[in-house]
Design a protein around this motif. Sequence first.
Motif, PDB file in Angstrom:
ATOM      1  N   ASN A 100       0.824  -1.212   0.000  1.00 40.05           N
ATOM      2  CA  ASN A 100       0.000   0.000   0.000  1.00 40.05           C
ATOM      3  C   ASN A 100       0.860   1.265   0.000  1.00 40.05           C
ATOM      4  O   ASN A 100       0.551   2.233  -0.698  1.00 40.05           O
ATOM      5  CB  ASN A 100      -0.936  -0.005   1.210  1.00 40.05           C
ATOM      6  CG  ASN A 100      -2.171  -0.864   0.993  1.00 40.05           C
ATOM      7  OD1 ASN A 100      -2.911  -0.667   0.041  1.00 40.05           O
ATOM      8  ND2 ASN A 100      -2.370  -1.835   1.868  1.00 40.05           N
ATOM      9  N   ARG A 102       4.000   1.419  -1.074  1.00 37.45           N
ATOM     10  CA  ARG A 102       4.707   1.454  -2.359  1.00 37.45           C
ATOM     11  C   ARG A 102       3.838   2.045  -3.466  1.00 37.45           C
ATOM     12  O   ARG A 102       4.324   2.744  -4.346  1.00 37.45           O
ATOM     13  CB  ARG A 102       5.143   0.034  -2.765  1.00 37.45           C
ATOM     14  CG  ARG A 102       6.300  -0.522  -1.965  1.00 37.45           C
ATOM     15  CD  ARG A 102       6.655  -1.913  -2.459  1.00 37.45           C
ATOM     16  NE  ARG A 102       7.720  -2.517  -1.673  1.00 37.45           N
ATOM     17  CZ  ARG A 102       8.149  -3.755  -1.853  1.00 37.45           C
ATOM     18  NH1 ARG A 102       7.607  -4.526  -2.793  1.00 37.45           N
ATOM     19  NH2 ARG A 102       9.126  -4.228  -1.110  1.00 37.45           N
ATOM     20  N   LYS A 103       2.545   1.764  -3.383  1.00 37.69           N
ATOM     21  CA  LYS A 103       1.622   2.223  -4.423  1.00 37.69           C
ATOM     22  C   LYS A 103       0.911   3.520  -4.039  1.00 37.69           C
ATOM     23  O   LYS A 103      -0.025   3.946  -4.726  1.00 37.69           O
ATOM     24  CB  LYS A 103       0.609   1.119  -4.734  1.00 37.69           C
ATOM     25  CG  LYS A 103       1.233  -0.111  -5.383  1.00 37.69           C
ATOM     26  CD  LYS A 103       0.184  -1.137  -5.753  1.00 37.69           C
ATOM     27  CE  LYS A 103       0.800  -2.341  -6.464  1.00 37.69           C
ATOM     28  NZ  LYS A 103       1.311  -1.982  -7.808  1.00 37.69           N
ATOM     29  N   TYR A 114      -3.408  -6.247  -0.246  1.00 41.60           N
ATOM     30  CA  TYR A 114      -2.069  -5.722   0.031  1.00 41.60           C
ATOM     31  C   TYR A 114      -1.819  -5.650   1.535  1.00 41.60           C
ATOM     32  O   TYR A 114      -0.716  -5.943   2.016  1.00 41.60           O
ATOM     33  CB  TYR A 114      -1.911  -4.320  -0.567  1.00 41.60           C
ATOM     34  CG  TYR A 114      -1.976  -4.239  -2.071  1.00 41.60           C
ATOM     35  CD1 TYR A 114      -1.810  -5.372  -2.877  1.00 41.60           C
ATOM     36  CD2 TYR A 114      -2.196  -3.013  -2.702  1.00 41.60           C
ATOM     37  CE1 TYR A 114      -1.869  -5.282  -4.247  1.00 41.60           C
ATOM     38  CE2 TYR A 114      -2.245  -2.910  -4.084  1.00 41.60           C
ATOM     39  CZ  TYR A 114      -2.088  -4.050  -4.853  1.00 41.60           C
ATOM     40  OH  TYR A 114      -2.143  -3.949  -6.226  1.00 41.60           O
TER      41      TYR A 114
END
Length: 274
Positions: A100, A102-103, A114
């Motif tokens: 989460n 990272r995105k 995630y």
Amino acid sequence: MGYNLLKGKRGIITGALDENSIAWKVAEKAHEEGATFVLTNAPIAMRMGEIKKLAEKTGAEIIPADATNNDELANLFTKSQEVLGGKIDFVLHSIGMSVNIRKNIPYTELNYEYFQKGIDVSALSLHKMLAVAKKLDAINEWGSVVALTYMAAQRTYPFYTDMADIKAMLESIARSFGYHYGKEKNVRINTVSQSPTKTTAGTGIKGFGDFYDYANAIAPLGNATAEDCANYCITLFSDLTRMVTMQNLFHDGGYSTTGVSMEVMTSLGIEKEN
């Protein structure tokens, strides 16, 4: 200069990715203090990092293992004992990952798949590691397990999103398993809540640079470095801390107990009264 604090001790160090990582510094310090150990990480992380360089420097063998897989953990503890010639005295859990983050997914809009992945990798992996070690009786009496955490488990840091909840679970596992392992085998389990640290993982968090500077301005001693953290972990692995267990230990230059600093107030335009 070493003090032979870990002379004759055997260990497992997880999570060493590159020279900036805390686990890397722990391995260097453990080697300096006379320990022998194996290095381990997930295969994908090993391909991204420079762990072979560290292994050569410290004379350590590398045993790949997915910390979410019980069979691979069993292989890790079994092979480690074979390589090192006996039971394990210390383990560093330095494993953390949030898809989460990272995105850049906001906390209020988390992707739950995630989230579950983050829990499994970053928190349940400690429980699995301890459960496997206990079943195999792989850790010596008075052995020490240290897991790295962050104080977002106690206070809200909006940018830390689901990792805050995950670290809270990690710390709870350390307390709960610490009771059982302590009663049965005198194995001690603690978490170290470290300052914001300029590691590969840390700098991947949005706004990290600004927060690093903020924490550094709050803490009376400034932010603790990765090397400082390694030194602290070594003391927890040593016999000098035999009666310390089930604790979340803040290693942050005093940040966690400082309300506000004059540096921060000055930056906000609040003048110091004469």
